[in-house]
Design an enzyme around this catalytic site. Sequence first.
Site, PDB file in Angstrom:
ATOM      1  N   HIS A  25       0.842  -1.197   0.000  1.00  0.00           N
ATOM      2  CA  HIS A  25       0.000   0.000   0.000  1.00  0.00           C
ATOM      3  C   HIS A  25       0.875   1.244   0.000  1.00  0.00           C
ATOM      4  CE1 HIS A  25      -3.214   2.775   1.035  1.00  0.00           C
ATOM      5  NE2 HIS A  25      -3.994   1.834   0.524  1.00  0.00           N
TER       6      HIS A  25
ATOM      7  N   ASP B 194      -8.040  -5.351  -0.731  1.00  0.00           N
ATOM      8  CA  ASP B 194      -8.494  -6.223  -1.818  1.00  0.00           C
ATOM      9  C   ASP B 194      -8.225  -7.698  -1.578  1.00  0.00           C
ATOM     10  OD1 ASP B 194      -9.640  -4.523  -3.922  1.00  0.00           O
ATOM     11  OD2 ASP B 194      -7.723  -3.500  -3.740  1.00  0.00           O
TER      12      ASP B 194
HETATM   13  N1  COA Z   1       4.130  -7.688  -4.298  1.00  0.00           N
HETATM   14  C1  COA Z   1       5.476  -7.714  -4.294  1.00  0.00           C
HETATM   15  N2  COA Z   1       6.238  -6.635  -4.060  1.00  0.00           N
HETATM   16  C2  COA Z   1       5.604  -5.482  -3.796  1.00  0.00           C
HETATM   17  C3  COA Z   1       4.205  -5.377  -3.777  1.00  0.00           C
HETATM   18  C4  COA Z   1       3.473  -6.536  -4.035  1.00  0.00           C
HETATM   19  N3  COA Z   1       2.130  -6.502  -4.043  1.00  0.00           N
HETATM   20  N4  COA Z   1       3.859  -4.119  -3.484  1.00  0.00           N
HETATM   21  C5  COA Z   1       4.982  -3.437  -3.326  1.00  0.00           C
HETATM   22  N5  COA Z   1       6.049  -4.261  -3.521  1.00  0.00           N
HETATM   23  C6  COA Z   1       7.462  -3.896  -3.450  1.00  0.00           C
HETATM   24  C7  COA Z   1       7.876  -3.281  -4.777  1.00  0.00           C
HETATM   25  O1  COA Z   1       8.341  -4.246  -5.687  1.00  0.00           O
HETATM   26  C8  COA Z   1       8.938  -2.325  -4.319  1.00  0.00           C
HETATM   27  O2  COA Z   1      10.117  -3.056  -4.073  1.00  0.00           O
HETATM   28  P1  COA Z   1      11.550  -2.454  -4.485  1.00  0.00           P
HETATM   29  O3  COA Z   1      11.695  -1.197  -3.667  1.00  0.00           O
HETATM   30  O4  COA Z   1      12.461  -3.554  -4.125  1.00  0.00           O
HETATM   31  O5  COA Z   1      11.461  -2.186  -5.950  1.00  0.00           O
HETATM   32  C9  COA Z   1       8.429  -1.821  -2.988  1.00  0.00           C
HETATM   33  O6  COA Z   1       7.603  -2.865  -2.484  1.00  0.00           O
HETATM   34  C10 COA Z   1       7.627  -0.546  -3.114  1.00  0.00           C
HETATM   35  O7  COA Z   1       6.559  -0.784  -4.041  1.00  0.00           O
HETATM   36  P2  COA Z   1       5.951   0.272  -5.026  1.00  0.00           P
HETATM   37  O8  COA Z   1       5.255  -0.443  -6.152  1.00  0.00           O
HETATM   38  O9  COA Z   1       6.969   1.301  -5.402  1.00  0.00           O
HETATM   39  O10 COA Z   1       4.899   0.935  -4.063  1.00  0.00           O
HETATM   40  P3  COA Z   1       3.781   1.934  -4.490  1.00  0.00           P
HETATM   41  O11 COA Z   1       3.464   2.748  -3.305  1.00  0.00           O
HETATM   42  O12 COA Z   1       4.119   2.667  -5.738  1.00  0.00           O
HETATM   43  O13 COA Z   1       2.559   0.971  -4.878  1.00  0.00           O
HETATM   44  C11 COA Z   1       0.784  -0.474  -4.765  1.00  0.00           C
HETATM   45  C12 COA Z   1       1.533   0.647  -4.059  1.00  0.00           C
HETATM   46  C13 COA Z   1      -0.501  -0.738  -4.011  1.00  0.00           C
HETATM   47  C14 COA Z   1       0.426  -0.055  -6.190  1.00  0.00           C
HETATM   48  C15 COA Z   1       1.654  -1.742  -4.799  1.00  0.00           C
HETATM   49  O14 COA Z   1       1.886  -2.192  -3.482  1.00  0.00           O
HETATM   50  C16 COA Z   1       1.060  -2.836  -5.627  1.00  0.00           C
HETATM   51  O15 COA Z   1       1.230  -2.850  -6.858  1.00  0.00           O
HETATM   52  N6  COA Z   1       0.311  -3.791  -5.012  1.00  0.00           N
HETATM   53  C17 COA Z   1      -0.348  -4.827  -5.769  1.00  0.00           C
HETATM   54  C18 COA Z   1      -1.632  -4.320  -6.376  1.00  0.00           C
HETATM   55  C19 COA Z   1      -2.688  -4.098  -5.324  1.00  0.00           C
HETATM   56  O16 COA Z   1      -2.956  -4.952  -4.500  1.00  0.00           O
HETATM   57  N7  COA Z   1      -3.368  -2.950  -5.423  1.00  0.00           N
HETATM   58  C20 COA Z   1      -4.445  -2.599  -4.526  1.00  0.00           C
HETATM   59  C21 COA Z   1      -4.040  -1.444  -3.680  1.00  0.00           C
HETATM   60  S1  COA Z   1      -5.252  -1.101  -2.434  1.00  0.00           S
END
Ligand code: COA
Length: 380
Positions: A265, A316
């Site tokens: 998140h 979710d």
């Molecule tokens: N699975 C695996 N790794 C994850 C992850 C996940 N669901 N969510 C975050 N990470 C990791 C990223 O790979 C990143 O690692 P790194 O620093 O080694 O590259 C780190 O955690 C930060 O993630 P990032 O994508 O930059 O965070 P964000 O704040 O931009 O994104 C989300 C937030 C929610 C988009 C992201 O956690 C995600 O894509 N989750 C899956 C989709 C989801 O469930 N969405 C519903 C949100 S309520």
Amino acid sequence: MNESTEKNEVIRGLENVIAANTKTSLVDGVNGELHYQGYNINDLAENTQFEEIIHLFWQGRLPDVAEFEELRSRLVAEMRLPSQVIKMIELSPPNAHPMGVLRTAVSMLGMFDPDAENSSRASNQRKAIRIAAQVPTIVAALNRVRRREPVLSPDPELNLSGNFLYMMNGGIPGQDEQKVIDLVLILLTDHGLNASTFAARVVSSTLAEMHSAVSAALGALKGPLHGGANQRVMEMLQEIDNIDEVKAYLDGMLADKKKIMGFGHRVYKVQDPRTNHLRKYSELLCRQAKMSELYQISHKIEEIVVREKGIYPNVDFYLATVLFALGISKEYFTPVFAVARTVGWIAHILEQYADNRLIRPACNYEGKIGRRFIPLSERR
Ligand code: COA
């Protein structure tokens, strides 16, 4: 500051950028708390009906009994759809995603709304009721059309969640089922300046009307990184045949640097407070539906991802099994989310209109400059 070729720092994903003031909800990512208009979500979750939350968001306070009943009956009275919108739903391609149909239907409703281009305060209040009432009807009607069953009209005696279930499935829903849907809608109503809410605020900041802002928000919610994640969670669970496969499945995903849907998140760095409620109902409903292994697989995924990645399930993750155990097919998970979040979007849209300034950030220009123009006839 000009938009220029100068390299200014870009805040990727606008992380931690404060873009609005709001009185709607407070997401406390450090302590893992969520507050709606000052109330802790844990106090509201299982003790209120969705109409109380709608009143809370739009009027700033919980309703008394008479106000609750008035809002309930006004919503039911506005649930019907124009026949043209039902026709569009019937004509939509059978493989179109329900979120695409919902987004199109809301956009279409904008043309049929009696207050269509009128953005006065009074007309916005009428539109707020109509949109919140019609979104569940669209989702339910599409479900019926796809199952080749007749589209149902709302039952004036039921509340919004009861009518939603009734119009989806036919038959008066059981109290337990209705209570779970109320809980789901309450947990999903609002969540700070999430992507779809921001989209709604950007569109309303141009002073475009409410249906345009809600249509834009629906487009944003559809994405797999936002509300579309719940469907992907179910797809992941369906790829795992049994609990013994979980570890190898996750090892493979993590080795390939793939995201585990339903985890992580932007704001919560600890557990999302909505997870406890949904986990509890996931276990209960999976057991009742004789699909306990689905819950056990989910729980094992949670244990491993928390341990190995230090990230927690978001709203979710357990939502997927809650809705699946209720018999809702996975393409409808995000539309259920939309039924709830529409209320939050509208609260933000009304706030934006009340204290508006066009939302228009800036960007660094990285393209070419000073190119010599050559007319079409001379270009080789
Ligand atoms: N699975 C695996 N790794 C994850 C992850 C996940 N669901 N969510 C975050 N990470 C990791 C990223 O790979 C990143 O690692 P790194 O620093 O080694 O590259 C780190 O955690 C930060 O993630 P990032 O994508 O930059 O965070 P964000 O704040 O931009 O994104 C989300 C937030 C929610 C988009 C992201 O956690 C995600 O894509 N989750 C899956 C989709 C989801 O469930 N969405 C519903 C949100 S309520």
